[in-house]
Design a protein around this motif. Sequence first.
Motif, mmCIF file in Angstrom:
data_model
loop_
_atom_site.group_PDB
_atom_site.id
_atom_site.type_symbol
_atom_site.label_atom_id
_atom_site.label_comp_id
_atom_site.label_asym_id
_atom_site.label_seq_id
_atom_site.Cartn_x
_atom_site.Cartn_y
_atom_site.Cartn_z
ATOM 1 N N ALA B 22 111.559 -16.637 40.901
ATOM 2 C CA ALA B 22 112.681 -16.115 41.683
ATOM 3 C C ALA B 22 113.610 -15.289 40.814
ATOM 4 N N MET B 23 113.877 -15.786 39.605
ATOM 5 C CA MET B 23 114.762 -15.084 38.687
ATOM 6 C C MET B 23 114.166 -13.729 38.311
ATOM 7 N N ASN B 24 112.858 -13.749 38.033
ATOM 8 C CA ASN B 24 112.177 -12.524 37.623
ATOM 9 C C ASN B 24 112.278 -11.462 38.710
ATOM 10 N N ILE B 25 112.139 -11.891 39.965
ATOM 11 C CA ILE B 25 112.169 -10.927 41.067
ATOM 12 C C ILE B 25 113.584 -10.419 41.319
ATOM 13 N N SER B 50 114.948 0.994 50.828
ATOM 14 C CA SER B 50 114.689 1.229 49.405
ATOM 15 C C SER B 50 114.570 -0.102 48.670
ATOM 16 N N TRP B 51 115.370 -1.061 49.093
ATOM 17 C CA TRP B 51 115.274 -2.396 48.475
ATOM 18 C C TRP B 51 113.914 -3.016 48.765
ATOM 19 N N GLN B 52 113.490 -2.866 50.014
ATOM 20 C CA GLN B 52 112.170 -3.415 50.372
ATOM 21 C C GLN B 52 111.076 -2.843 49.478
ATOM 22 N N THR B 53 111.139 -1.507 49.294
ATOM 23 C CA THR B 53 110.125 -0.857 48.457
ATOM 24 C C THR B 53 110.171 -1.410 47.041
ATOM 25 N N ILE B 54 111.399 -1.520 46.514
ATOM 26 C CA ILE B 54 111.540 -2.022 45.137
ATOM 27 C C ILE B 54 110.936 -3.412 45.015
ATOM 28 N N ILE B 55 111.244 -4.256 45.982
ATOM 29 C CA ILE B 55 110.778 -5.640 45.889
ATOM 30 C C ILE B 55 109.282 -5.740 46.110
ATOM 31 N N LEU B 56 108.809 -5.122 47.202
ATOM 32 C CA LEU B 56 107.408 -5.338 47.575
ATOM 33 C C LEU B 56 106.431 -4.524 46.730
ATOM 34 N N ASN B 57 106.863 -3.343 46.282
ATOM 35 C CA ASN B 57 105.906 -2.504 45.549
ATOM 36 C C ASN B 57 106.114 -2.485 44.052
ATOM 37 N N PHE B 58 107.244 -3.001 43.587
ATOM 38 C CA PHE B 58 107.460 -3.007 42.135
ATOM 39 C C PHE B 58 107.630 -4.423 41.574
ATOM 40 N N ARG B 59 108.629 -5.116 42.097
ATOM 41 C CA ARG B 59 108.949 -6.407 41.458
ATOM 42 C C ARG B 59 107.908 -7.488 41.753
ATOM 43 N N LEU B 60 107.492 -7.564 43.003
ATOM 44 C CA LEU B 60 106.529 -8.617 43.345
ATOM 45 C C LEU B 60 105.200 -8.422 42.613
ATOM 46 N N PRO B 61 104.617 -7.217 42.634
ATOM 47 C CA PRO B 61 103.366 -7.040 41.884
ATOM 48 C C PRO B 61 103.537 -7.366 40.398
ATOM 49 N N ALA B 297 102.236 -18.996 32.591
ATOM 50 C CA ALA B 297 102.854 -18.149 33.608
ATOM 51 C C ALA B 297 104.371 -18.115 33.414
ATOM 52 N N SER B 298 104.968 -19.299 33.187
ATOM 53 C CA SER B 298 106.423 -19.374 33.013
ATOM 54 C C SER B 298 106.880 -18.533 31.829
ATOM 55 N N ILE B 299 106.155 -18.683 30.721
ATOM 56 C CA ILE B 299 106.600 -18.001 29.504
ATOM 57 C C ILE B 299 106.508 -16.493 29.659
ATOM 58 N N LEU B 300 105.462 -16.020 30.315
ATOM 59 C CA LEU B 300 105.379 -14.572 30.481
ATOM 60 C C LEU B 300 106.425 -14.057 31.465
ATOM 61 N N LEU B 301 106.777 -14.874 32.456
ATOM 62 C CA LEU B 301 107.858 -14.469 33.370
ATOM 63 C C LEU B 301 109.168 -14.334 32.601
ATOM 64 N N ILE B 302 109.413 -15.283 31.682
ATOM 65 C CA ILE B 302 110.631 -15.197 30.857
ATOM 66 C C ILE B 302 110.592 -13.925 30.019
ATOM 67 N N CYS B 303 109.454 -13.719 29.326
ATOM 68 C CA CYS B 303 109.328 -12.550 28.451
ATOM 69 C C CYS B 303 109.560 -11.272 29.258
ATOM 70 N N ASP B 304 108.998 -11.236 30.479
ATOM 71 C CA ASP B 304 109.135 -10.036 31.293
ATOM 72 C C ASP B 304 110.588 -9.830 31.712
ATOM 73 N N SER B 305 111.262 -10.927 32.082
ATOM 74 C CA SER B 305 112.673 -10.811 32.467
ATOM 75 C C SER B 305 113.491 -10.261 31.315
ATOM 76 N N ILE B 306 113.173 -10.717 30.106
ATOM 77 C CA ILE B 306 113.913 -10.221 28.937
ATOM 78 C C ILE B 306 113.593 -8.749 28.694
ATOM 79 N N SER B 307 112.333 -8.389 28.842
ATOM 80 C CA SER B 307 111.929 -7.026 28.488
ATOM 81 C C SER B 307 112.572 -5.994 29.423
#
Lengths: 265, 342
Positions: B22-25, B50-61, B297-307
Amino acid sequence: MIEKSENSILKTENLTIGYPQKKQDNIIFSNINLSIGKGKLISVLGKNGIGKSTLLRTLCKVQKPIAGAIYFEGKELNTYSENDLSKKLSVVLTERLPESQLTVFELIALGRQPYTNWIDTLSITDLEKIETAIKQTEIGHLKNQRFHELSDGQLQRVLIARALAQDTDVIILDEPTAHLDMHQTINIFSLLQQLVKQTNKTIIVSSHEINLALQLSDEIILLTENNLQFGTTEALIAKNAFDKLFPNNLLKFNKSLQQFVINKT
Amino acid sequence: MKQKSYKKQFILLSVVLIVLFAMNISLGSVTIPFKDILNTLLGDTSVKESWQTIILNFRLPKAITAILVGSGLSVAGLLMQTLFRNPLAGPFVLGISSGASLGVALLILGSSLFGGFFLAHSVSNWSFPIAASAGAFLVLSAVIIAANRVRNTMSILIIGLMFGSLTSAVISVLAYFSEAAQIQQFLFWSFGSLGNLSWNEILVFMIIYSIGMLATVAVIKPLNSFLLGENYAKSLGINVKKNRNIILIITSVLTGVITAFAGPIAFVGLAVPHIARMIFVSSNHKILLPAVIILGASILLICDSISQLPTSEFTLPINAITSLFGAPIVIWLLIRKKKLFV
């Protein structure tokens, strides 16, 4: 007691063991004819480097014989698949276990792998066999410890329990007392003797504890230079077989004591 | 009674994973209220388009990719560590990731060398993963053939490192003869990136990933017997050669597909299994496998959030982040525990 001499479980026929090499095979022993019965404690004795491990490795199909055949319950050893053989023969090896965090219980439970399903679920029978093995080796108090925390003597008991859990007619142990003190060594040997009596399994053990082995084994496979002798302790003593085990100047076999004593000069 | 305590840890970790997801998204260069994110995910179309596009086509994938990459690499690391009975083994250390890189390098850079045969710009969804898996498998087989000859695990690791530098050298030579545009394309790929994947590519990724994971579940039993060494495994009726090959194929396919889609990502495969062993104090693969999946999975989500550098427009290369965090973790583990288990 009914003596069933015909009831041999492991038989070798003109077996030659050694290591195949390009020029000439390195033959350790040839023409070995053994017939090992059910419910016997068999010790394999001989000095360092004589070929005890080679013999045991060949008997458990880790190593191929150069010539001759091994029969296991009347069937040639080669015809057993790995899985079939794992239900007939279990081993305790000298090699150190890789360092892992397995508990004693988990380690013993691995002995049930030949019987478990694809995902290794322990059935009620499996759990019972594990419990029995733990009881027979008296290691109930160690059950939840990690095996790397155990002393050498405790670990040997655990490894024997694992072999017991595998529920095989034959257990082969390669120098189980190698790193143990005198008390632990006697402990392990009497455990093996007890197990043979209790479970009617055949246990083949290689060892350097000659005096102890002579007292406790039913039969002995004695390896000396180019010579393999097989028989009961008494028969081998009567044949003066032990005189050739070591060079004579330091140790001498004392027939009346049935053990080796140091030469006093 | 043991099972219960594991259950607690698993529930806790799963909750952590969901929170991190949830945090990552919710994090990104555009601030979107969490309520709207949730509504979008639930299929509400009244949210700003535009928010929908950002969420569904960028953040979720991207979040899904992070989960697949993190868990897949960690499983590959676990398999390698058990197979080699060496706590330092991992897809990166053994040169498997470099092999995958070599496959991709041949595909991207080779196109200028070998004419239009490979055609890097019209690559289909499958060509990257196939090239990367083939490269990974090539290096892994070479390591195995060498490993069968030396038997000493230390030598195997060194051989793996050598193969790693060999493939890097081949990539350098390829790069030297390539055109700037292709070098740039390869360089960007090698930074690692969890974004940029279309849903189609994620589907391909998921299919291969699932096959790898199912196969891993099927080798849990031999994996546990390998904990006693190969001779004991054999005496337990395990076909050592067959299972070793299966494990190697799984590892190369997982590493290959991950490296193809996300670039060579370091340290996750090596560090996560150790973190899992520390938390669960177990070597049993029935416990370690799910543990490693959730943790990875958790650790990569953290790393991605930081990046993503919250509130900034920039995104750091994910590969740099995992190394920045992974290397200290491994060092800390070694100093603290003094002893690493398999």
